[in-house]
Design an enzyme around this catalytic site. Structure first.
Site, PDB file in Angstrom:
ATOM      1  CE1 TYR A  25      50.472  40.071  11.457  1.00 21.99           C
ATOM      2  CE2 TYR A  25      52.138  41.155  10.126  1.00 21.99           C
ATOM      3  CZ  TYR A  25      51.660  40.754  11.362  1.00 21.99           C
ATOM      4  OH  TYR A  25      52.366  41.031  12.515  1.00 21.99           O
ATOM      5  CB  CYS A  26      45.013  40.232  11.607  1.00 20.75           C
ATOM      6  SG  CYS A  26      44.140  39.356  12.935  1.00 20.75           S
ATOM      7  CB  CYS A 265      47.163  18.885  14.782  1.00 24.29           C
ATOM      8  SG  CYS A 265      46.118  18.822  13.306  1.00 24.29           S
ATOM      9  CB  CYS A 280      42.461  24.253  14.481  1.00 25.50           C
ATOM     10  SG  CYS A 280      44.051  25.035  14.134  1.00 25.50           S
ATOM     11  CG  ASP A 281      43.702  30.697  16.432  1.00 26.43           C
ATOM     12  OD1 ASP A 281      42.652  31.200  16.834  1.00 26.43           O
ATOM     13  OD2 ASP A 281      44.716  31.365  16.162  1.00 26.43           O
ATOM     14  CB  CYS A 325      60.781  14.342   3.689  1.00 26.59           C
ATOM     15  SG  CYS A 325      61.824  15.773   4.036  1.00 26.59           S
ATOM     16  CB  CYS A 354      57.735  21.939   1.376  1.00 29.31           C
ATOM     17  SG  CYS A 354      58.821  20.509   1.115  1.00 29.31           S
TER      18      CYS A 354
END
Length: 419
Positions: A25-26, A265, A280-281, A325, A354
């Site tokens: 899954y990497c 972010c 971002c990663d 929400c 969600c």
């Protein structure tokens, strides 16, 4: 003139996406394609020193945090990280402290590594997906062999040397159905810090839109609910689960510490082995390539319009469903990388997770609201019951199942014990 605060955490990749494992899954292994034709990927000494200098210069807080990621960062070798510490000490400003964190699969750890981590105060995140049958479901060597025993040996060595370590558990399509088995296994390991990372493998060309190993959203919510109930009954005050900590921060009106739950972010960019910086990663691609620290100082990247726009987009692109929400303050739409489904009324940009997040946050909200009410009451009183109890030493004589000394009427373990 006082320097304005600049909050950031950089994921430094000393060996880029190189890894000794082949976890199915990497998402980062494929990043090797960004640097074709390179037989050896390792951050050279001159770039390493330049990065450390620029990171220190960009830091505005008394504690300067370095985060070493991969791939598998220990492939750089122990001598490499001894050089890291040497360079940090050489450039460390007076009156400031430097701390290091490293994320590892644990399979290469030995006594020498763990002794070094302990001596230098490293915090270590180690990837374990549960008992052997769950861990080995996806976390295998390049020739398809088990990694469980080597990982467990690494974890036990970290414990033996007193290294502060956190278990990072990827929750996937398999282990999500066994929440208590996973959690109780970590309890048997005497884990003090646990983070659960939901696996979302976006596949726009597939019928489901995600890969088969992706965690089902509602099942992930139930996974968290089941573990939360167990934690609340047995382990509150003894085990810190990151998402529970994040939910509780809303009780005290505190900003989230985890980027995925913040309103905006952009504070967690990536510096690759050659000095390239990415937003971002989860967005290490040409579109989000900001430049190279050998050409432009790190501070300019962090404060750049491009990076601020990237971070602000998290808030600006929230669909109305999220804006209205009732648990928005706990979630804030989570990570933009997972916002690829539609809301019930057809608007784009809803987070795939969600349903699961809402299920969990609604489940724990009563507890969080009770904590918030108690905290507010304590702040109204001139002498806070909790502080009074603690200062008198009373809490040291209170049993986990005794009434809490603060007067809330709850058991101590379900009230002030965890504060």
């Amino acid at each position: 003139m006082e320097q304005p605060s600049r909050e950031f955490q950089i994921f430094a990749k000393p060996v880029g996406p190189r890894c000794n494992l082949n976890c199915h899954y990497c998402y980062y292994l494929e990043k090797v394609d960004l640097y074709p034709g390179k037989e050896s990927i390792r951050m050279p000494g001159n770039i390493l020193e330049e990065y450390i200098i620029q990171h220190i210069d960009a830091s505005t807080e008394p504690v300067i945090n370095f985060s070493w990621h991969g791939g598998e960062p220990t492939l750089a070798g122990l001598d490499y990280f001894k050089k890291v510490v040497e360079l940090q000490h050489r450039h460390q400003p007076s009156g400031k402290r430097i701390v290091n964190g490293i994320q590892t699969n644990g399979t290469l750890l030995d006594d020498e590594w763990c002794r070094f981590f302990a001596q230098q105060g490293f915090a270590v995140g180690i990837s374990i997906d549960g008992p052997k049958e769950f861990h080995d479901c996806y976390r295998l060597t390049r020739d398809g062999k088990s990694t469980f025993e080597k990982t467990l040996n690494g974890y036990r060595l970290l414990q033996h040397y007193g290294v502060m370590c956190e278990i990072l558990c990827v929750v996937n399509a398999h282990n999500v159905h066994y929440p208590l088995e996973v959690y109780r296994f970590f309890r048997q390991l005497h884990a003090k810090f646990i983070t659960f990372l939901p696996l979302v493998d976006y596949r726009p060309d597939s019928a489901k839109g995600v890969g088969d190993n992706t965690v089902p959203s509602e099942a992930f919510g139930q996974f968290l609910c089941s573990i939360f109930d167990e934690w609340l009954a047995c382990d509150i005050g003894q085990v810190k689960v990151q998402i529970f900590e994040e939910a509780a921060r809303t009780a005290f009106g505190q900003e989230h510490t985890l980027c995925i739950f913040k309103k905006t972010c952009g504070g967690v960019p990536v510096v690759e082995h050659n000095g390239d910086l990415y937003s971002c990663d989860h967005f290490v691609d040409e579109k989000h390539h900001l430049g190279n620290i050998q050409e432009i100082p790190l501070t300019e990247f962090l404060d750049s319009k491009e990076q601020k726009t990237f971070g602000q987009a998290k808030l600006n692109t929230l669909p109305r469903y999220c804006l209205e929400c009732e648990v928005r303050d706990m979630c804030n739409g989570e990570c933009p990388k997972n916002r690829f489904i539609k809301t019930p009324d057809g608007e784009s940009g809803l987070n795939y997770l969600c349903v699961g997040y809402k299920k969990f946050f609604m489940h724990c909200r009563l507890f969080v609201n009770e904590v918030a009410a108690l905290w507010r009451q304590q702040n109204i009183n001139t002498q806070k019951p909790h502080d009074s109890a603690r200062s008198s030493g009373l809490t040291s004589r209170v049993g986990r199942n005794d009434p809490c000394p603060c007067g809330s009427g709850k058991k101590y373990k379900n009230c002030c014990m965890w504060r």
